[in-house]
Scaffold this active site. Structure first.
Site: not given
Ligand code: M6R
Length: 616
Positions: A2, A27, A75, A101-102, A485, A489, A492, A508, A611
């Site tokens: 948010c 965000r 969000w 927010n939260g 990484e 990427k 995402e 394995h 974000k």
């Protein structure tokens, strides 16, 4: 997650609030809304979907002029992304509007209490209870909105930033903060509130950090801060060291492309001022006591996502340089497994945003155990550095694209500086060794620049492979976190199955995933460095190639030994082993960005992602 914006001043609040929300879009959000006070009435407009939807609504149903307003990008957590669930939420008598927010963890019990009192809730959110509670508290507090806010906050559990308007007090914005981000922008005849400074940096670069459990009251000419008990508190002022243009695309099509391109400068900025003329590390700003650093017996890194990958890279270097054991733990797991940390541990929290809730909670847990804490962070004034004993800022500039790029490289640089500093202070490294490594670090901006000059081949490959169903990444040693990484990427951005593996582990189990034509991207260690790693990875390549994999090798210039084993080779400059992640990650960022573009995805704001992840 948010985004919150608040404004009180002389200008049209709506324009400022909507422009601020636009700056906070990065965000991640799925609905948006605004509220203003005009002629003693609260006017609210809100809409599911992107800001454009809200702007459409504001076009057909305009808001009256007003110089006081709040806005929100949501969000979804409690309740789906619908118009009703979008913020602001208002009290039944429309006297109070609230954005949040939260997560209010005791909202169910508060909701029951409100229902028993006959209050009718119109959304599925936890936020709405705050609007009703405030409206009931304001008369009990003799119309004092800040006092009502304090009383309500004392009843709330969980994480929240709340910002409220009262229709009877047109020049007042009141906000409260516990665990969720909120900064104040200090203007002249106007003041601002926002989840981060990007929302108001067009108007002012002077800001105030707020602490935990504080209530801030803004009028056009004053800013008053108290704790939840009403005691006055001082906020820490800071000046934003970048301007609005840094938060714009600057001629690039995507923020991600801009941020990839900014990496040479970001790396240089992260190093600047931290190496003395006599080639010693100077990290005075961290306020880490040398005596404390001499006494620690282990280092623990807590972080999430890309930041955790930076921590994994740093582990190889810090252990090698200091002979201190380094544990790297995903912050979301850390405090729930009773970790062994205490006064002899240095806990390093790595976070671009400085607001990631999992990392913040891990940091607090470590502090509660008596650990020494250091933040490696990009966002000045954010919560994680504020709550750490010491901070090393990465100075990468604002990172807007959800997928982290320049933050990763600068986090590695900062963590390396910490490792070298530990080596220097604890005497585990010779001066000439430190000088040599500093020289290598100093070379990195130009080496990263070289990689950026040669990305066309990677782009072509990304376009060719855009229809793949899965891509695997293999690495060894520091190449292993780079593989993780690269896979992150791709997940995402390209919404594609991608996994990073330590190359030796493949046999394995994961080798069962290999079938004809599966692209396997291999981070090839330097043959000049530890030749054994190079030899081993060649064996691993052969194992997957024999089963039909298409091999894309990220290999250094001059590594001819890799040629017979790769279908495609992406060249990066030859650098010492520990520096390799700084060059080999860059083509993987470009690869993911290009593939997502080829697939028509929103690269800067991928689906479902935020974000700054401010809930646990
Ligand atoms: O702000 P932080 O560095 O604490 O964020 C941690 C992760 O959420 C973040 O790195 C995430 O994994 C990125 N989107 C990766 O590109």
């Amino acid at each position: 997650m948010c985004g919150i914006v608040g404004y009180v001043g002389q200008k049209q609040a709506l324009e400022i609030v909507v422009a601020g929300l636009r700056r906070l879009e990065y965000r991640g959000y799925d609905s948006a809304g605004v509220a203003v006070i005009s002629d003693g009435q609260l006017e609210v407009r809100k809409k599911a979907g992107k800001l454009a939807n809200l702007e459409g609504l504001l076009g057909s149903d305009p808001l009256p002029d007003s110089t006081t307003g709040i806005g929100h990008t949501r969000w979804a957590t409690h309740g789906g992304p619908t118009d009703d669930n979008a913020h602001p939420h208002v009290s039944e008598d429309v006297s109070i509007a609230v954005v949040h927010n939260g997560i209010i963890e005791n909202f169910a019990e508060l909701k029951d209490e409100l229902a028993t009192a006959g209050v009718h809730l119109t959304s599925e959110t936890d936020t709405e209870v705050a609007a009703h509670l405030l409206a009931r508290e304001v008369p009990l507090a003799d119309g004092d909105l800040p006092e009502a806010m304090r009383r309500v906050c004392r009843r709330l559990e969980g994480a929240f930033t709340l910002v409220a308007l009262d229709r009877t007090q047109p020049d007042l914005v009141v906000a409260a903060r516990r665990n969720s981000p909120l900064v104040v922008g200090v203007g002249e005849g106007e003041n601002f509130l926002a989840s981060d400074v990007a929302a108001f940096v067009d108007h002012t670069r002077e800001a105030l950090e707020l602490g935990q459990d504080q209530v801030v009251v803004l009028t056009p000419d004053s800013i008053t801060i108290t704790d939840f008990a009403g005691e006055p508190v001082e906020a820490t002022p800071f000046t934003v060291d970048w301007d609005a243009s840094a938060a714009e695309k600057g001629g690039y099509d995507l923020f991600m492309l801009k941020e990839i391109a900014e990496q040479p400068k970001a790396v240089a900025d992260a190093l600047r001022g931290r190496i003395s003329k006599d080639h010693r590390i100077q990290l005075d700003e961290t306020s880490l006591d040398e005596a404390v650093l001499r006494d620690i017996s282990k280092v623990v890194v807590v972080a999430c996502g890309t930041a955790a990958h930076a921590g994994l890279v740093a582990k190889y270097a810090i252990e090698h340089w200091t002979r201190l054991p380094v544990e790297v733990e995903l912050a979301s797991e850390f405090r729930y497994r009773d970790p062994i940390v205490g006064p002899d541990s240095l806990v390093i929290a790595i976070s671009q945003s400085g607001e990631t809730m999992d990392t913040l909670m891990a940091l607090r847990h470590a502090k509660a155990q008596g650990a020494r804490t250091l933040a490696i962070c990009n966002t000045v004034g954010s919560t994680i550095p504020r709550e750490s004993d010491a901070v090393l800022y990465t100075y990468a500039g604002p990172e807007i694209a959800v997928a982290s790029t320049k933050a990763f490289l600068t986090q590695i640089i900062a963590a390396y500086l910490v490792g070298l500093y530990l080596g220097q202070v604890r005497g585990t490294m010779f001066e000439d060794e430190i000088r040599r490594i500093l020289g290598e670090l100093d070379d990195m901006p130009s080496k990263v620049d070289l990689v950026l000059d040669t990305t066309e081949h990677v782009r072509e490959l990304a376009r060719e492979l855009a229809d793949s169903t899965s891509v695997l990444f293999l690495g060894r040693h520091v190449g292993y976190p780079v593989a993780l990484e690269g896979a992150l990427k791709l997940k995402e951005l390209a919404y594609m199955h991608a996994e990073g593996f330590p190359a030796g582990e493949l046999k394995h189990g994961p080798i069962a995933l290999i079938e004809d034509g599966v692209p396997v991207i291999v981070i090839v260690p330097s043959p000049q460095g530890r030749a054994v790693l190079h030899d081993k990875i060649v064996s691993n390549i052969q194992e997957v190639r024999a089963r039909g994999a298409l091999i894309i090798a990220i290999a250094e210039e001059g590594d001819e030994a890799i040629v017979p084993y790769a279908d495609h080779i992406v060249r990066v400059p030859a650098v010492p082993t520990l520096m390799q992640p700084l060059v080999s990650t860059v083509p993987l960022q470009v690869f993911a960005c290009e593939m997502a573009t080829a697939k028509g995805h929103d690269v800067d704001q991928p689906r479902n992602l935020a974000k700054s992840v401010t809930v646990e």
